[in-house]
Design an enzyme around this catalytic site. Structure first.
Site, short mmCIF file in Angstrom:
data_model
loop_
_atom_site.label_atom_id
_atom_site.label_comp_id
_atom_site.label_asym_id
_atom_site.label_seq_id
_atom_site.Cartn_x
_atom_site.Cartn_y
_atom_site.Cartn_z
N ASP A 94 112.03 46.07 56.14
CA ASP A 94 112.18 47.47 55.74
C ASP A 94 110.94 48.18 56.29
O ASP A 94 109.93 48.29 55.62
CB ASP A 94 112.25 47.56 54.23
CG ASP A 94 112.89 48.85 53.76
OD1 ASP A 94 113.16 49.71 54.60
OD2 ASP A 94 113.11 49.00 52.54
N ARG A 102 104.65 47.56 55.83
CA ARG A 102 104.54 46.31 55.08
C ARG A 102 103.20 45.61 55.26
O ARG A 102 102.79 44.81 54.43
CB ARG A 102 105.67 45.36 55.50
CG ARG A 102 107.06 45.91 55.20
CD ARG A 102 107.24 46.20 53.72
NE ARG A 102 108.45 46.96 53.44
CZ ARG A 102 108.73 47.48 52.25
NH1 ARG A 102 107.87 47.36 51.25
NH2 ARG A 102 109.84 48.15 52.06
N ARG A 163 110.82 59.98 53.13
CA ARG A 163 111.45 58.96 53.98
C ARG A 163 112.59 59.55 54.80
O ARG A 163 113.13 58.88 55.69
CB ARG A 163 111.96 57.82 53.12
CG ARG A 163 110.86 57.09 52.35
CD ARG A 163 111.42 56.27 51.22
NE ARG A 163 112.30 55.22 51.70
CZ ARG A 163 113.16 54.55 50.91
NH1 ARG A 163 113.26 54.88 49.62
NH2 ARG A 163 113.91 53.61 51.42
N LYS A 193 120.85 54.14 56.61
CA LYS A 193 120.90 54.06 55.15
C LYS A 193 120.56 55.44 54.56
O LYS A 193 119.98 56.29 55.26
CB LYS A 193 119.93 52.99 54.64
CG LYS A 193 118.44 53.28 54.91
CD LYS A 193 117.57 52.13 54.47
CE LYS A 193 116.10 52.49 54.58
NZ LYS A 193 115.20 51.38 54.25
N HIS A 194 120.95 55.71 53.32
CA HIS A 194 121.63 54.87 52.34
C HIS A 194 123.01 55.45 52.12
O HIS A 194 123.13 56.48 51.45
CB HIS A 194 120.85 54.85 51.03
CG HIS A 194 119.41 54.45 51.17
ND1 HIS A 194 118.41 55.31 51.58
CD2 HIS A 194 118.81 53.25 50.96
CE1 HIS A 194 117.25 54.69 51.57
NE2 HIS A 194 117.46 53.42 51.21
N HIS A 206 116.05 52.44 42.17
CA HIS A 206 115.33 51.22 41.81
C HIS A 206 115.30 51.04 40.29
O HIS A 206 115.16 49.92 39.80
CB HIS A 206 113.89 51.26 42.33
CG HIS A 206 113.78 51.12 43.82
ND1 HIS A 206 113.93 52.19 44.68
CD2 HIS A 206 113.55 50.03 44.60
CE1 HIS A 206 113.77 51.77 45.92
NE2 HIS A 206 113.56 50.47 45.91
N ASP A 280 122.22 47.50 49.58
CA ASP A 280 120.84 47.72 49.20
C ASP A 280 120.46 46.57 48.28
O ASP A 280 121.30 45.76 47.86
CB ASP A 280 120.69 49.08 48.50
CG ASP A 280 119.28 49.64 48.63
OD1 ASP A 280 118.36 48.88 48.97
OD2 ASP A 280 119.09 50.86 48.39
#
Length: 956
Positions: A94, A102, A163, A193-194, A206, A280
């Site tokens: 991701d 990351r 994002r 996405k999404h 989340h 997801d």
């Protein structure tokens, strides 16, 4: 089944054969395992690694999704994990803004999508996709869960927000396509996405299940639009969001991830998507809130998903899928459809063969850094510029301060501001501002202008973007008292708090490179053309942006930004190391600028060979004869523009004391081109010293250790020359013989006269004329004559241990004896400066007289003075040029263009402009230390070799 791998230029028969043969050989457990993509980290230690190993071997998982860690550890683990799997693993990350998402500081962080939404050149987004693909492949990944194609039309969105490319579906779609294509053209599977669109929600999936209540018509026109276009353009995978969308599935407890009407009915059947569908993360509350592990994975598969991403309990999920297969709920046909689709894409990615990732991935390549700078340049957005103050033109005579809120300690933004204008800097966190605000405010309010950088923010509108009300109150009060230029390194939605500010630049993120480039943009080193990707307030609407033109000031970038090679330029250090080790010079400053950008600026070595004081970039060098062009000649050029000087006229037309002498009819152009018959130089100092030939000293007849009315000309520390000696020098100069031939011979003498012409016609001495007309308005604070009048001697590099005239170390007093006897100001020598500031003067000439929005010299005048003169193979008017006679020594690179002009200096300096390549080269050294008889710099051709490396760097 139509297979996406065919579109990648692969043979259908080869792929089909491999997929069918592998599938036939797989057990049921292996087929089920291919459906799962599990979590992997490279920073969680042995227990986590053992767990991943066990899941690979026990459940035959088909893929890994890597999260936090480091590049080297990830590569090592991927090689280890791949070795455990019979069928190579599909590795995803991701990495929406690159692997830096990351890896933190272990990888380059590209701007986030919301900032990129301001970019006007969408080809740059393609280049971003290419660069991210290269980085991901280097760390063993095959899939990037990007781009985010959600249309973020809800400012309160806590999860998509920065994002997304913004609120406009067309902008989002165009940039998503370019990002997708850049990755897929370079070997990385993109994942849109999404689905079906997570932009218009204020709930984070989340933690809960967001609800999108729009009607189907609205969904088709906005939310689904980017997905539909990307399907048509060949996106290879999609990710399904955890959303509840009543218009698509009325069950209030069924997220879109588990909805067959959404995944199969809408995405597969209605929209015709044939690539891989990822769920997801199945560990998120948006899906686990109403569904148990195992059952939710089964429902996701039956809904039409191919890859079950990050299951909460893989053991339970695998067991449930086995049971469903045994009792017929999961058919062989359904299982085969997803497994074969996964295998087809693995084949397309080269995963039909065992893979090993090379160690030591480079995630900071100069090319990637150059691209990041281009993206930032194109994204910066000016949203308020009421009186056209920006870009800032006047850098002299304005009291300015900078205030950076959000970080303590001088920031890179403020450091770059120093390159353009002198100012006092304050950097505080918000807490520190609240503590010190009452003491800071009065001093800042007295400034004519305050440049404010605002950072340390968050992206959440519900939390006022992390801005304390007292911070806002402080800024508003300051804005009422003085001229504030506000640069916001945070969410564009925060502009709602700053509608009353007259000068605002949106910089979007708190990042050192963004700060650097924002400072350049404020002073016109780069144009500004970004436009807001979202609406923040009635004043600051979507697509709002005020373009700013470049003022042709020098910018700063990595070499690759202008097509040069960092690796090649790094070889400069080897030449400099040789220079120092062979004692050709104890140190130097070097600057390289191309296309108006400084791409190399370094200081090497020490002031002297005792290695006590390192050379810094702001230390001053005596540039010797570079004075001829960057003081005397440019002054004459401006006088020419004013109609006060014509190089075609004889010297006697300007200097009455020459009339009747052999100098009166010398044409100024011939003097400037060193072909007027003048001697090379006259050692004026020799008649002022006494003692033996081998140990002379300043004669008491001519010098005193203290200044008085009669002895007032400083030639060194505690050494003052008798004033009447200047008249004697002048008479000697005027009475000097001319050579019989008028061929080329380099001479200092003509520039004594040229300095007098500047003083006569410009009505002020040369040093004052240059300071007033050039150095000060250009913002040069360290360039000038007699530096000890303004700086401590330790800021000045020494030139010689003088044992023949002044009997002391020369440090801050001009090395040239003739210029020293004139009080440090000569037309041929006397200028001191730094490589950084001399580059400004050379860039002004490169710009044909323009710099910072001001025309210092007429373009035609610059062309006339820098054009090779008749009868000369290397001279313009005042300027040296590349030598065209191959039998003579040249002081430029042999690879320089024939139009290259500039000058060298006796102390070991040079400045060169190559207008054909838009290349500026500055080299400053003190090769004359400790003695001017040291000629190793020339013998080793140090300057020429370094100059040549610049041309090699353009070809690398």
């Amino acid at each position: 089944m139509v297979v996406a791998s065919h579109a990648w230029g692969q043979s259908a028969s080869a792929a089909d054969h491999w997929v069918d043969s592998v599938y036939r050989a797989m057990s049921l457990d292996e087929k089920i395992g291919q459906l799962f993509m599990i979590r992997a980290h490279s920073d969680l230690g042995p227990k986590h690694i053992t767990g991943v190993r066990n899941q690979i071997t026990k459940f035959h998982v088909g893929g890994l999704c890597f999260f936090q860690g480091t590049p080297d550890r990830q590569v090592r683990l991927i090689n280890e994990y791949q070795a455990l799997s019979d069928i190579p693993l599909l590795v995803a990350m991701d990495a929406e803004w690159g692997p830096g998402m990351r890896f933190g500081e272990s990888a380059l962080n590209f701007p986030r999508q919301l900032m990129l939404g301001a970019v006007q050149d969408n080809h740059l987004i393609y280049q971003l996709g290419k660069a991210v693909a290269q980085q991901l492949r280097a760390v063993g990944a095959h899939v990037n869960f990007a781009p985010v194609v959600d249309v973020n039309n809800n400012p309160l969105n806590p999860v998509i927000n920065d994002r997304s490319f913004g609120e406009d579906k067309y902008n989002v779609t165009a940039k998503s396509y370019q990002y997708m294509k850049g990755m897929q053209d370079h070997g990385i599977m993109a994942c849109a996405k999404h689905f079906p669109g997570h932009g218009d929600t204020d709930v984070d999936s989340h933690f809960d299940l967001p609800v999108i209540s729009h009607a189907r018509q609205r969904l088709d026109s906005i939310e689904l639009y980017p997905f539909d276009v990307l399907i048509d353009k060949g996106v290879q995978s999609m990710m399904i969001a955890h959303l509840q969308v009543p218009a698509l599935d009325r069950d209030p407890q069924t997220p879109t991830t588990l909805s067959r009407p959404v995944v199969t009915g809408l995405l597969r059947d209605s929209m015709g998507f044939e690539g891989i569908i990822f769920t997801d993360a199945l560990e998120m509350k948006g899906v686990t809130k109403h569904h148990e592990p195992g059952q939710l994975e089964l429902q996701a598969l039956l809904a039409g998903n191919d890859v079950l991403t990050l299951p909460l309990r893989i053991d339970q999920a695998v067991a449930t899928l086995r049971e469903a297969y045994d009792d017929g709920r999961l058919t062989e046909e359904r299982l085969a459809a997803s497994v074969k689709r996964i295998l087809h894409h693995k084949h397309a990615l080269g995963l039909h063969r065992k893979q090993r990732v090379a160690p030591n991935p480079d995630l900071f390549s100069p090319e990637a850094i150059a691209l990041k700078s281009r993206l930032i340049e194109d994204a910066l957005t000016v949203v308020a510029n009421e009186d056209q103050l920006l870009p800032i033109q006047e850098v002299h005579g304005v009291e300015v301060a900078s205030l950076f809120i959000g970080r303590s300690g001088k920031t890179r933004f403020q450091e770059r501001l120093d390159a353009y204008a002198g100012m006092k800097h304050v950097a505080v966190t918000q807490d520190q501002l609240l503590q010190r605000g009452s003491s800071l405010f009065p001093a800042l309010a007295l400034k004519e202008r305050v440049i404010v950088g605002l950072a340390g923010m968050n992206k959440y509108a519900g939390r006022d973007f992390g801005l304390d009300p007292r911070t806002l109150e402080f800024l508003n009060r300051l804005n009422e008292k003085t001229e504030v230029i506000l640069v916001i390194f945070g969410s564009p939605y925060a502009l709602t708090f700053f509608e009353d500010f007259d000068h605002v630049m949106m910089a979007y993120q708190d990042d050192p490179m963004i700060g650097d480039i924002a400072a350049q943009a404020l002073f016109g080193a780069i144009p500004v053309r970004g436009r807001l990707p979202v609406t923040a307030s009635p004043r600051f609407q979507y697509n709002h942006g005020i373009p700013l033109k470049s003022l042709n000031r020098l910018g700063y970038a990595v070499p690759e930004r202008v097509g040069m090679s960092t690796d090649t330029l790094d070889k400069i250090r080897l030449v400099v190391d040789e220079m120092i080790s062979k004692r050709a010079a104890p140190g130097c400053q070097i600057l390289v600028a191309k296309d108006g950008k400084v791409v190399y600026h370094a200081a090497f070595g020490h002031h002297t060979y005792d290695r006590k004081q390192p050379v810094e970039r702001d230390h001053l060098y005596d540039v010797a004869s570079v004075t001829k062009v960057l003081a005397t000649t440019i002054a004459l050029m401006q006088l020419h523009d004013r109609g006060l000087f014509d190089p075609k006229q004889p010297l006697g037309n300007y200097l009455t004391d020459l009339r009747g002498s052999n100098k009166a009819q010398l044409i100024a152009a011939d003097v400037l081109a060193h072909q007027a018959g003048l001697k090379s130089w006259i050692p004026f100092y020799e008649e002022t010293v006494s003692g033996s030939r081998y140990n002379p000293s300043p004669s008491p007849e001519f010098y005193k250790p203290k200044s008085d009315k009669q002895y007032s000309i400083p030639v060194a520390n505690n050494l003052y020359l008798r004033r009447t000696q200047i008249d004697s020098m002048r008479r000697t100069l005027i009475d000097s013989d001319l050579r019989s031939r008028r061929d080329y011979r380099y001479s200092d003498l003509g520039f004594y006269f040229m300095a007098d012409i500047v003083e006569q016609q410009g009505e002020m001495p040369l040093d004052q004329y240059c300071a007033h007309h050039f150095y000060q308005p250009l913002g040069l604070t360290r360039t000038g004559f007699n530096p000890l009048q303004r700086f401590d001697k330790h800021a000045v590099v020494p030139t010689e241990e003088d044992k023949y005239f002044r009997k002391q170390r020369l440090q801050g007093h001009v090395h040239d004896s003739g210029a020293a006897m004139l009080g440090g100001v000569g037309g041929h020598a006397g200028l001191f400066g730094t490589a950084g500031e001399l580059a400004v003067l050379m860039q002004m000439l490169m710009n044909e007289g323009s710099y910072g929005g001001r025309q210092y010299l007429a373009p035609e005048t610059v062309r006339m003075f820098t054009d090779r003169q008749p009868r000369s193979s290397r001279r313009g008017l005042g300027f040296d040029m590349k030598e065209l006679d191959q039998h003579r020594q040249t002081y430029t690179s042999p690879e320089a263009s024939d139009k290259t002009y500039g000058h060298t200096g006796f102390t070991g300096t040079c400045v060169w402009n190559d207008p054909e390549h838009h290349l500026v080269f500055i080299f400053l050294s003190n090769r004359t230390y400790p003695t001017m008889t040291n000629n190793k710099l020339n013998k080793l051709e140090i300057r020429e070799r370094i100059h040549t490396l610049l041309y090699h760097a353009m070809r690398s």
